[in-house]
Design an enzyme around this catalytic site. Structure first.
Site, PDB file in Angstrom:
ATOM      1  N   SER A 191       0.847  -1.185   0.000  1.00 15.87           N
ATOM      2  CA  SER A 191       0.000   0.000   0.000  1.00 15.87           C
ATOM      3  C   SER A 191       0.895   1.251   0.000  1.00 15.87           C
ATOM      4  CB  SER A 191      -0.949  -0.052   1.204  1.00 15.87           C
ATOM      5  OG  SER A 191      -1.998   0.859   1.051  1.00 15.87           O
ATOM      6  N   ASP A 263     -18.267 -14.205 -12.947  1.00 18.93           N
ATOM      7  CA  ASP A 263     -17.451 -15.260 -12.330  1.00 18.93           C
ATOM      8  C   ASP A 263     -17.010 -16.299 -13.360  1.00 18.93           C
ATOM      9  OD1 ASP A 263     -16.334 -17.231 -10.766  1.00 18.93           O
ATOM     10  OD2 ASP A 263     -18.007 -17.401  -9.359  1.00 18.93           O
ATOM     11  N   ASP A 266     -13.847 -16.788 -16.515  1.00 18.31           N
ATOM     12  CA  ASP A 266     -12.529 -17.442 -16.480  1.00 18.31           C
ATOM     13  C   ASP A 266     -12.638 -18.960 -16.569  1.00 18.31           C
ATOM     14  OD1 ASP A 266     -13.397 -18.189 -13.944  1.00 18.31           O
ATOM     15  OD2 ASP A 266     -12.192 -16.693 -12.902  1.00 18.31           O
ATOM     16  N   ASP A 270     -16.265 -20.009  -9.163  1.00 17.69           N
ATOM     17  CA  ASP A 270     -15.635 -20.258  -7.872  1.00 17.69           C
ATOM     18  C   ASP A 270     -15.661 -19.022  -6.972  1.00 17.69           C
ATOM     19  OD1 ASP A 270     -13.965 -18.702  -9.366  1.00 17.69           O
ATOM     20  OD2 ASP A 270     -12.173 -19.924  -9.079  1.00 17.69           O
ATOM     21  N   ILE A 272     -14.520 -16.174  -7.778  1.00 20.81           N
ATOM     22  CA  ILE A 272     -13.337 -15.348  -8.043  1.00 20.81           C
ATOM     23  C   ILE A 272     -13.327 -14.919  -9.505  1.00 20.81           C
ATOM     24  CG2 ILE A 272     -10.811 -15.399  -8.197  1.00 20.81           C
ATOM     25  CD1 ILE A 272     -10.948 -17.430  -5.827  1.00 20.81           C
ATOM     26  N   ASP A 408      -9.171  -5.627  -5.004  1.00 18.90           N
ATOM     27  CA  ASP A 408      -8.700  -4.641  -4.033  1.00 18.90           C
ATOM     28  C   ASP A 408      -9.590  -3.403  -4.116  1.00 18.90           C
ATOM     29  OD1 ASP A 408      -7.380  -2.608  -2.669  1.00 18.90           O
ATOM     30  OD2 ASP A 408      -5.384  -3.254  -3.309  1.00 18.90           O
ATOM     31  N   HIS A 446      -7.116  -5.930  -0.329  1.00 24.02           N
ATOM     32  CA  HIS A 446      -5.992  -5.009  -0.262  1.00 24.02           C
ATOM     33  C   HIS A 446      -4.835  -5.611   0.547  1.00 24.02           C
ATOM     34  CE1 HIS A 446      -3.979  -1.230  -0.582  1.00 24.02           C
ATOM     35  NE2 HIS A 446      -4.017  -0.974   0.700  1.00 24.02           N
TER      36      HIS A 446
HETATM   37 CA   LIG Z   1     -14.209 -17.611 -11.623  1.00 24.05          CA
END
Ligand SMILES: [Ca+2]
Ligand SMILES: *[C@@H]1O[C@H](CO)[C@@H](O)[C@H](O)[C@H]1NC(C)=O
Ligand SMILES: *[C@@H]1O[C@H](CO)[C@@H](O)[C@H](O)[C@H]1NC(C)=O
Ligand SMILES: *[C@@H]1O[C@H](CO)[C@@H](O)[C@H](O)[C@H]1NC(C)=O
Length: 520
Positions: A191, A263, A266, A270, A272, A408, A446
């Site tokens: 940071s 989501d 990719d 999941d 993410i 972040d 972050h």
């Molecule tokens: Ca994903």
């Protein structure tokens, strides 16, 4: 700019470090004697030794300054507390933690937020990894910009000089204590600490052989302006009564919708979003029927319009990128309140008053584009840290490792890509692999945390201490000392699963079985 060149005006004579363990004294008798001798025997220019103590067993210790009154150390070590004057009107307060079991390495540490607090947990962490470690308060106490008000030298310390001075003075303390100089020097920060590490490479390229800069607050004036603009989109300073205000419950709905839309891009649902830049989030999906009042989690038109701005980059009048957008996926992180609470951000308000406008009172209700332009043009303390001039650092053999969470909410990961691209263009290098590697970490908040594989030794308590593929500090040591550059960086998630993070501009791709890295 002035350079602090401390001199050992009085050298102490040290006996061998390999002397016998003395149980009565607790710890190593010779190290104890050498440590305590520093109190009166060490004279460094502009430096006052406040206290010295030898701490042979893990213990709680008391601290000076306003941030915290207690800290703990784990490794047996010699603790040196000192001040160094950095000008007639500024000084840093710092500590050196010198472990009994020293592998010859020096480490400097950075700060967080608006600085002002010695990173005690990181002192403990790095000294446990056998680094002789130094940290400072960056020239003022506390997490506020008020100390910079009409104090340009205090601001210079925060912006770039404190880390330099702690390196220069710290290395001399290390040599005086151990009787030999350090072999390699390292820097660790996230940071604001990431920004300070970036300044170190730009302004004092000789200070560190290896710099680890996480989620750096680079392009600082624009960052501080961007977060101010986010709050304005949400209606600050009277957000709660503004039609565009988005309350915390609605952010939960928005977070779900973002995942619903992005989501799977990719290849895996999941929770993410591996590549938030591929996520073209459409907040319209949440618009209330007939654009009416918000109910059952739907959003009004002013709220949807605010979201469109939040998830768009901030451009200047000439079409230049002022600051990248908020990363889709970051809205579900705990630190969302930092940027999207609707309150005008205290850092932005303080920076504007005390550094940009030089006033103690200012009504921020008209905050807007012009304030960002002014802040960038004042660039107090040369804080910006958005400069591609890494050639001196590269040419002296310096290595730079950066990492940035892709969820972040405080500093978007696009900021690190932006800096990487600037360096790449400035140095005419299509990629910076030979000396600068940026690892983007999907699903990380972050500096640490979040659902992603977010532990890789970047902070105390984040994972493996013995593997250079799983610990960024050890990876850096391997690069600097053995010439082995990290290809990927493996992080561990809270559930114990691991993932290899890719270095920009390579992409993280799902092969049907696992994520791998594909060159851009
Ligand atoms: Ca994903
Ligand atoms: C010590 O501080 C003085 C006063 O700020 C400064 O002029 C001088 O350069 C410093 N000395 C070193 C060696 O940095
Ligand atoms: C505030 O002070 C700084 C540092 O002296 C100066 O660069 C800046 O221009 C001042 N701001 C204004 C609005 O005058
Ligand atoms: C690191 O330590 C852990 C536990 O202490 C151990 O299980 C693991 O095998 C070690 N890894 C390496 C690479 O040495």
């Amino acid at each position: 700019m002035e350079i602090v060149v401390g001199v050992l005006s009085k050298l102490l004579t040290f006996t061998s470090l390999s002397s016998s363990w003395n149980a009565n004294n607790g710890g190593n008798a010779t190290l104890r004697a050498n440590c305590l001798a520093l109190k009166s025997g060490l004279t460094l220019e502009n430096t006052t030794i406040l206290d010295v103590s030898y701490l042979p067993v893990a213990s709680g210790i008391s601290t000076l300054g306003t941030c915290q009154s207690k800290a703990t150390h784990t490794a047996p070590l010699c603790r040196v507390q000192f001040y160094t004057d950095t000008s007639d009107t500024s000084r840093i307060h710092a500590e050196a933690w010198l472990p009994d079991e020293w592998y010859g390495r020096f480490m400097g540490l950075g700060n967080r937020g608006l600085g002002g607090c010695i990173a005690y947990d990181e002192l403990d962490y790095a000294s446990s990894l056998h680094f002789a470690t130094v940290a400072s308060n960056s020239g003022h106490d506390g997490d506020s910009a008020l100390p910079f008000y009409q104090k340009p030298e205090v601001l210079n310390d925060f912006s770039f000089r404190a880390i330099h001075v702690e390196a220069v003075v710290g290395k001399q303390i290390v040599e005086a204590y151990y009787g030999r100089p350090h072999t390699k020097s390292y820097y660790l920060g996230c940071s604001t600490g990431g920004r300070q590490g970036t300044q170190a490479a730009l302004k004092y390229p000789e200070d560190f052989d290896g710099i680890i800069a996480g989620a750096p607050a680079t392009n600082f004036n624009n960052l501080i302006h961007w977060v101010g603009m986010l709050s304005r989109y949400l209606g600050s300073p009277n957000a709660a009564s503004s039609p565009s205000f988005i309350p915390p419950e609605s952010w939960k709905t928005i977070a779900k919708e973002v995942l619903k839309q992005c989501d799977y891009l990719d290849g895996v649902s999941d929770g993410i979003i591996s590549e938030p830049d591929a996520c073209d989030f459409r907040p319209e999906a949440l618009l209330c029927p007939g654009h009416g009042t918000s109910a059952n989690g739907c959003l009004t038109l002013p709220q949807v319009q605010a979201l469109r701005k939040i998830y768009s980059p901030l451009y200047g009048p000439d079409g230049e990128l002022v600051y990248p957008r908020f990363d889709p996926g970051a809205e579900r992180m705990p630190l969302i309140s930092f940027s999207l609470s609707g309150d005008f951000p205290p850092y932005t308000e303080q920076w504007l008053k005390y550094v940009v406008l030089n006033v103690t009172e200012y009504d921020i209700s008209d905050y807007g584009f012009k304030h960002g332009v002014l802040s960038a043009s004042v660039n107090g303390g040369d804080i910006s840290t958005f400069d591609g001039g890494f050639s001196l650092f590269r040419d002296r053999g310096g290595k730079f490792l950066s990492y940035h969470g892709r969820a972040d909410p405080v500093i978007p990961s696009g900021s690190s890509k932006h800096l990487y691209d600037l360096i790449s263009r400035t140095l005419s290098m299509p990629n910076l692999d030979s000396f600068y590697r940026l690892f983007l970490v999907p699903g990380m908040d972050h500096c640490a945390g979040g659902p992603g594989a977010a532990s890789f030794g970047q902070l105390p308590g984040t994972g493996s201490l013995n593997s250079s593929s799983h610990n960024i500090i050890l990876a850096m040591v391997d690069w600097v000392e053995n010439g082995i550059a990290p290809d990927t960086l493996t992080g561990t998630a809270n559930d114990g699963t691991t993932r290899a993070h890719c270095r920009y501009p390579a992409r993280s791709v799902w092969n049907g079985n696992e994520f791998g890295c594909e060159s851009a």
